[in-house]
Design a protein around this motif. Structure first.
Motif, PDB file in Angstrom:
ATOM      1  N   VAL A 174       0.827  -1.206   0.000  1.00 34.07           N
ATOM      2  CA  VAL A 174       0.000   0.000   0.000  1.00 34.07           C
ATOM      3  C   VAL A 174       0.867   1.265   0.000  1.00 34.07           C
ATOM      4  CG1 VAL A 174      -1.679   1.335   1.342  1.00 34.07           C
ATOM      5  CG2 VAL A 174      -1.941  -1.147   1.123  1.00 34.07           C
ATOM      6  N   SER A 175       0.566   2.181  -0.912  1.00 33.15           N
ATOM      7  CA  SER A 175       1.293   3.459  -0.995  1.00 33.15           C
ATOM      8  C   SER A 175       0.321   4.619  -1.035  1.00 33.15           C
ATOM      9  CB  SER A 175       2.138   3.505  -2.267  1.00 33.15           C
ATOM     10  OG  SER A 175       3.143   2.532  -2.218  1.00 33.15           O
ATOM     11  N   ARG A 209       5.573  11.614   0.826  1.00 32.57           N
ATOM     12  CA  ARG A 209       5.282  10.186   0.685  1.00 32.57           C
ATOM     13  C   ARG A 209       4.804   9.692   2.035  1.00 32.57           C
ATOM     14  NH1 ARG A 209       8.111   5.902  -2.823  1.00 32.57           N
ATOM     15  NH2 ARG A 209       6.047   5.931  -3.725  1.00 32.57           N
ATOM     16  N   ALA A 210       3.509   9.633   2.220  1.00 26.84           N
ATOM     17  CA  ALA A 210       2.987   9.248   3.535  1.00 26.84           C
ATOM     18  C   ALA A 210       3.165   7.752   3.768  1.00 26.84           C
ATOM     19  CB  ALA A 210       1.532   9.656   3.668  1.00 26.84           C
ATOM     20  N   SER A 261       3.299  -3.559   3.513  1.00 26.54           N
ATOM     21  CA  SER A 261       2.631  -4.863   3.542  1.00 26.54           C
ATOM     22  C   SER A 261       2.721  -5.481   4.927  1.00 26.54           C
ATOM     23  CB  SER A 261       3.310  -5.854   2.572  1.00 26.54           C
ATOM     24  OG  SER A 261       3.329  -5.350   1.270  1.00 26.54           O
ATOM     25  N   PHE A 262       1.600  -5.909   5.447  1.00 25.57           N
ATOM     26  CA  PHE A 262       1.587  -6.747   6.654  1.00 25.57           C
ATOM     27  C   PHE A 262       0.181  -7.301   6.818  1.00 25.57           C
ATOM     28  CE2 PHE A 262       0.115  -2.718   8.331  1.00 25.57           C
ATOM     29  CZ  PHE A 262      -0.769  -3.051   9.354  1.00 25.57           C
ATOM     30  N   PRO A 273      -5.763   4.424  -1.789  1.00 27.44           N
ATOM     31  CA  PRO A 273      -4.311   4.282  -1.935  1.00 27.44           C
ATOM     32  C   PRO A 273      -3.889   4.605  -3.369  1.00 27.44           C
ATOM     33  CG  PRO A 273      -5.371   2.123  -1.811  1.00 27.44           C
ATOM     34  CD  PRO A 273      -6.441   3.144  -1.588  1.00 27.44           C
ATOM     35  N   ASP A 274      -2.655   5.108  -3.543  1.00 25.26           N
ATOM     36  CA  ASP A 274      -2.138   5.331  -4.895  1.00 25.26           C
ATOM     37  C   ASP A 274      -1.667   4.021  -5.501  1.00 25.26           C
ATOM     38  OD1 ASP A 274      -2.479   8.015  -4.432  1.00 25.26           O
ATOM     39  OD2 ASP A 274      -0.441   8.266  -3.668  1.00 25.26           O
ATOM     40  N   GLY A 275      -1.315   3.094  -4.632  1.00 27.84           N
ATOM     41  CA  GLY A 275      -0.851   1.805  -5.142  1.00 27.84           C
ATOM     42  C   GLY A 275      -1.109   0.747  -4.094  1.00 27.84           C
ATOM     43  N   GLY A 276      -1.125  -0.513  -4.512  1.00 30.10           N
ATOM     44  CA  GLY A 276      -1.298  -1.614  -3.587  1.00 30.10           C
ATOM     45  C   GLY A 276      -2.753  -1.938  -3.333  1.00 30.10           C
TER      46      GLY A 276
END
Ligand SMILES: Nc1ncnc2c1ncn2[C@@H]1O[C@H](COP(=O)(O)OP(=O)(O)O)[C@@H](O)[C@H]1O
Ligand SMILES: [Mg+2]
Length: 499
Positions: free
Chosen positions: A11-12, A19-20, A25-26, A57-60
Motif C-alpha cells: 500500500v502506498s 510520501r505518507a 505490507s503486513f 491508496p495510490d498503489g497496492g
C-alpha cells in the motif's frame, strides 16, 4: 497459523510533496490486537484512513477476509465490516448518544423513526458493554472521553469485524482507559481483528499480541509476539537510532526561590495553595486527572479569575492578574489542549512557531526578521523532528502529533521567559521528540528559568523533575525531592483519600 483476516499489500499513498506510505505490507489476524507504532508522521493514521475508506491508496491493495477491497467512501468500508475510530473524532455534537450511535440505522416504523425503540436498543447495549452513558445526552454536553466511548460503542454495534483505534487513550483518564482496554479485550475474545495505535508503550505491551513498526512511511518490521520484544528494540526501530535513556536527566545547580505562589485560590480551585520554584529548577506536578493541576496553573497564569492569593517573581508581586500581566512578567503557559487553543490552521509552520516572538521583535527590518524566523523554525523542525516537506507547509496538513510539536515549539522559543509552565507537554508525542523536548526543558532551566511540568505520566515526572509536587482533590498533598521521589511515595500522595 490461521489465515490473515486483514492484509495490506504494497500500500502506498502520496500527498503533494509527501510520501505518507510507501509499499506497506503486513497482515492482521482475527482474535488478535495488532499494534501500530511509529513516530508522529510515520504514516499510521494515513493507513487507517485508507482502511476506513477515507483515502484511496495510490498503489497496492487491501484484502479483507480473502476478498480484495476497493473502497470509494467510508460507507463502503463500514459495509465491508470495518470500523475506524479516527484520531479526530467524527460525531455530530448536537445529536444525542442514541442518534450518533445509530446514525443512518435508526429503527423505523411505517417510515417514521421509532425513537423509543432506538433508545431502548442503545441503552441495553450500553449496559451490556458496561459503559456508563446516558442515551439521551447530547454529545456536546459530554467530555471528550465520553464522546470517544460513543464512537467505540457505535463501531461495536455496527457489528464490525475489523475495528481500528487511532490513539484512543490520548485524551482519556486512567479509569476511562481501563474501560476501553476491557472492551478491546472482549472484542478480541469475540474473534474481531483489532488494530491499535498508541504512543504509550506500557499500554501497547499490555494490550497487543502482535505489532508493526513504521518509520517515514515504510514498514520496518512486524513482531509476531510483541511480548518477546525489548522496549529498547521497539524504540530504536521507531526512532532509527539508539535512545538508551529517553529522560537523559541533567543535574544542575538551582538558585534561590524565584517564583512564589501564596494562598492562591479560584472558583474551580477553592483550596488555597502555596508553593515556590527555585531559579533553574524543574518541578513536576503529578496528580490523577481531576486533581486540580491544570486549574492551579491557570490561576497562576491569570487565565482564570483569582479569589485570593498572589504570585511573586524575584521578590516582586506580579502586578495585575490576567494572562497579559503574566506574560509581561515573563510567565509562559503552554496549555494542555494545545490544538484547540493555539493553532492558526491556515498559517504556515514558521508563522505558528514565530507568532509570539514577533511581539518582542518589532524593531529591525522585514528582511532580517524573515531570516531570523526561518532559522528559528528550521531549528525546531529539526530538533523536534517535525515531519514536513518545509517550514512553509500549512500546519493543518501535518499529522496530529506534529501539530502538537509546532505549538510546543512556539512556547519553547519564547524569549525573555522566566517561568515556563508546560501542561502535559508530551501527550500524543512520539518517543524521539519526547527525548528532544526534555533536552530543551533542561536547557531552559540551565538559563535560570523556573520550569513547571504538569504530567500524568509517572515515569516522566520521575525522569525529569528536580522536585515533585503532588496534588489531590484540588490541594497540594505533598512534595518530594528527586532523591526521595519514587513511584510508591508519589502514588500514595496522589491516591490517599482524605478521610
Ligand atoms: N491531507 C494531507 N495533506 C498533506 N500531507 C498529509 C496529509 N495527511 C497526512 N499528511 C502527511 O503524511 C505523513 C503521515 O501522516 P500521518 O499518517 O498522519 O502520520 P501518523 O499518524 O503516523 O502520525 C505526514 O508527513 C503528514 O504531514
Ligand atoms: Mg496519527
Amino acid at each position: 497459523m490461521t489465515l490473515a483476516y486483514l492484509q495490506f499489500d504494497q500500500v502506498s499513498k502520496n500527498f503533494a510533496g509527501v510520501r505518507a506510505l510507501s509499499g506497506v505490507s503486513f497482515e492482521a489476524h482475527a482474535g488478535t490486537v495488532h499494534g501500530l507504532l511509529g513516530e508522529n508522521g510515520a504514516g499510521k493514521s494515513t493507513l487507517l484512513k485508507i482502511l476506513g475508506g477515507q483515502y484511496r491508496p495510490d498503489g497496492g491493495r487491501l484484502v479483507v477476509g480473502g476478498k480484495v477491497c476497493q473502497f470509494g467512501s467510508a460507507a463502503d468500508a463500514i459495509a465491508a465490516g470495518i470500523a475506524v475510530i479516527h484520531q479526530e473524532l467524527q460525531y455530530v455534537p448536537e445529536l444525542t448518544v442514541t442518534e450518533n450511535i445509530l446514525m443512518g440505522r435508526l429503527p423505523t416504523r411505517l417510515g417514521i423513526v421509532n425513537k423509543k425503540e432506538a433508545r431502548r436498543i442503545v441503552a441495553e447495549r450500553l449496559t451490556e458493554m458496561g459503559v456508563d452513558l446516558d442515551p439521551d445526552a447530547r454529545l456536546i454536553d459530554l467530555s471528550i472521553a465520553q464522546r470517544q466511548m460513543v464512537e467505540i460503542c457505535k463501531a461495536v454495534m455496527q457489528n464490525a469485524q475489523i475495528i481500528a483505534f487511532d490513539e484512543p487513550t490520548s485524551s482519556l483518564s486512567h479509569l476511562e482507559s481501563e474501560v476501553l482496554f476491557r472492551l478491546v479485550r472482549e472484542l478480541r475474545a469475540n474473534g474481531k481483528t483489532l488494530i491499535y495505535i498508541s504512543h504509550r508503550l506500557e499500554e501497547l505491551y499490555a494490550l497487543c499480541d502482535t505489532c508493526t513498526i513504521f518509520r517515514d512511511g515504510k514498514k520496518i518490521v512486524t513482531h509476531p509476539v510483541m511480548a518477546q520484544v525489548q522496549r529498547d528494540t521497539l524504540i530504536r526501530d521507531m526512532v532509527g537510532r539508539d535512545v538508551t535513556d529517553i529522560y537523559d536527566y541533567r543535574p544542575r545547580e538551582v538558585g534561590e526561590d524565584r517564583l512564589k505562589i501564596v494562598a492562591l485560590s479560584g472558583k474551580d480551585s477553592p483550596e488555597a495553595n502555596n508553593f515556590s520554584v527555585k531559579r533553574g529548577e524543574i518541578v513536576g506536578f503529578f496528580g490523577l486527572v481531576g486533581a486540580g493541576r491544570t486549574e492551579l496553573m491557570r490561576l497562576l497564569y491569570g487565565a482564570d479569575q483569582r479569589l485570593s492569593g498572589k504570585v511573586e517573581l524575584d521578590g516582586v508581586a506580579v502586578a495585575g492578574s490576567g494572562p497579559s500581566a503574566a506574560i509581561d512578567a515573563g510567565i509562559v503557559l503552554c496549555p494542555e489542549d494545545r490544538k484547540e487553543q493555539g493553532i492558526l490552521a491556515q498559517a504556515s509552520i514558521s508563522e505558528n512557531i514565530n507568532i509570539s516572538c514577533r511581539r518582542h521583535d518589532l524593531l529591525g527590518g522585514l528582511f532580517l526578521r524573515h531570516k531570523k524566523e526561518a532559522a528559528l523554525a528550521d531549528a525546531f523542525i529539526q530538533r523536534l523532528r517535525i515531519k514536513t516537506p518545509n517550514r512553509d507547509q500549512e500546519i493543518r496538513l501535518l499529522s496530529g502529533g506534529n501539530q502538537q510539536k509546532v505549538i510546543l515549539a512556539r512556547w519553547l522559543a519564547e524569549p525573555g521567559m522566566k517561568v515556563l509552565i508546560l501542561d502535559e507537554p508530551t501527550r500524543g508525542i512520539d518517543v524521539g521528540a519526547k527525548n528532544e523536548i526534555y533536552r530543551i526543558i533542561y536547557e531552559v532551566a540551565e538559563r535560570g528559568c523556573c520550569v513547571i511540568v504538569v504530567s500524568s505520566e509517572l515515569p516522566e515526572v520521575l525522569g525529569i523533575s528536580d522536585r515533585v509536587v503532588v496534588m489531590r482533590d484540588g490541594k497540594i498533598s505533598g512534595q518530594l525531592d528527586r532523591a526521595n521521589a519514587n513511584e510508591t511515595a508519589i502514588l500514595s500522595l496522589a491516591l490517599d483519600k482524605a478521610a
